[in-house]
Design a protein around this motif. Structure first.
Motif, PDB file in Angstrom:
ATOM      1  N   ILE A   1      36.038  36.136  45.109  1.00  0.00           N
ATOM      2  CA  ILE A   1      35.706  36.256  46.537  1.00  0.00           C
ATOM      3  C   ILE A   1      36.456  37.434  47.165  1.00  0.00           C
TER       4      ILE A   1
ATOM      5  N   GLN B   1      37.624  40.141  45.819  1.00  0.00           N
ATOM      6  CA  GLN B   1      37.112  41.443  45.373  1.00  0.00           C
ATOM      7  C   GLN B   1      35.629  41.599  45.694  1.00  0.00           C
TER       8      GLN B   1
ATOM      9  N   LEU C   1      33.524  39.973  47.951  1.00  0.00           N
ATOM     10  CA  LEU C   1      33.005  39.958  49.327  1.00  0.00           C
ATOM     11  C   LEU C   1      33.082  41.327  50.003  1.00  0.00           C
ATOM     12  N   PRO C   2      34.233  42.015  49.943  1.00  0.00           N
ATOM     13  CA  PRO C   2      34.253  43.361  50.538  1.00  0.00           C
ATOM     14  C   PRO C   2      33.273  44.324  49.867  1.00  0.00           C
TER      15      PRO C   2
END
Lengths: 85, 150
Positions: B25, B27, B29-30
């Protein structure tokens, strides 16, 4: 990673440990172990969410996968931990 | 201490799942956001870009002023075309790598005109490519027209 970053990390860790000990020994000394567990769980979760949110807002900011993993493991540990009675 | 070690051993898979989940998440999500959803213009150029003179000769340097504004520090590639107005065709192609830094500034750049350039009306157009979180972003620009006489 250079020597300055390593020293800052070690110093931050030591200061954090001292602060946590002080908090538990003098300010929250009557707190139940389970409440302390939940407190740490919530604080680390919020800090992890804040780091993800900051990375979304600021493209120059980057959290290392190691740090994400460390915070996840701390959350996982305290989520399942049952203090001794 | 043994109580903690027993806990880790007993709940190892759960702790591992939280660890892997946080990495994915944290790493993912961005990256997902910047690849598909981020519409921010990090680097702006005020168009049109003004060419200093109106008349040039072949082999002259065209000097132009770029007013730019950046939200990030990055390396950018300027790809510029010299375009003949008459038939809107590219006559020459220029490629340059520059450093961009946060803030507003005005720069004066120059490009050499080919020595065998035919007379006519020309302008410059191009695109600046830079990376944000590893993903390419582009900013177009174009200049005012100028005349080339032999």
């Amino acid at each position: 990673m250079n020597l300055a970053n390593v020293l800052i990390s070690i110093i931050s860790f030591c200061l954090g440990t001292i602060f946590g000990w002080f908090l538990k020994s003098f300010i929250l000394k009557d707190i139940k172990d389970n409440d302390a567990r939940i407190f740490v769980l919530v604080v680390v979760s919020i800090m992890w969410l804040a780091s993800v949110a900051t990375e979304l807002v600021n493209p120059s900011y980057k959290t290392s996968p190691f740090v994400h993993g460390l915070m996840g493991s701390i959350v996982g540990f305290f989520y399942t931990f049952k203090p001794k009675k | 201490m043994s109580h903690i070690l027993v806990h880790i051993k007993t709940n190892f898979l759960t702790i591992l799942a939280f660890t892997v989940g946080a990495i994915l998440i944290g790493q993912g999500l961005p990256n997902l956001y910047y690849r598909y959803f981020d519409k921010t213009v990090y680097y702006k150029i005020e168009n049109p870009v003004y060419v200093e003179q109106f008349d040039y000769k072949p082999c002259d340097d065209v000097i132009f002023e770029i007013k730019r504004s950046s939200l990030i520090d990055a390396s950018a590639v300027y790809i510029t075309e010299l375009v003949l107005v008459y038939n809107n065709t590219e006559v020459k192609y220029y490629n340059d790598t520059v450093a961009i830094s946060v803030g507003d500034d005005t720069i004066h750049a120059k490009l050499p005109l080919p020595c065998n350039l035919e007379k006519g009306d020309y302008y410059l157009r191009g695109v600046v490519t830079y990376k944000v979180k590893g993903f390419d972003k582009t900013t177009p620009f174009y200049s005012t027209q100028f005349k080339v006489n032999n």
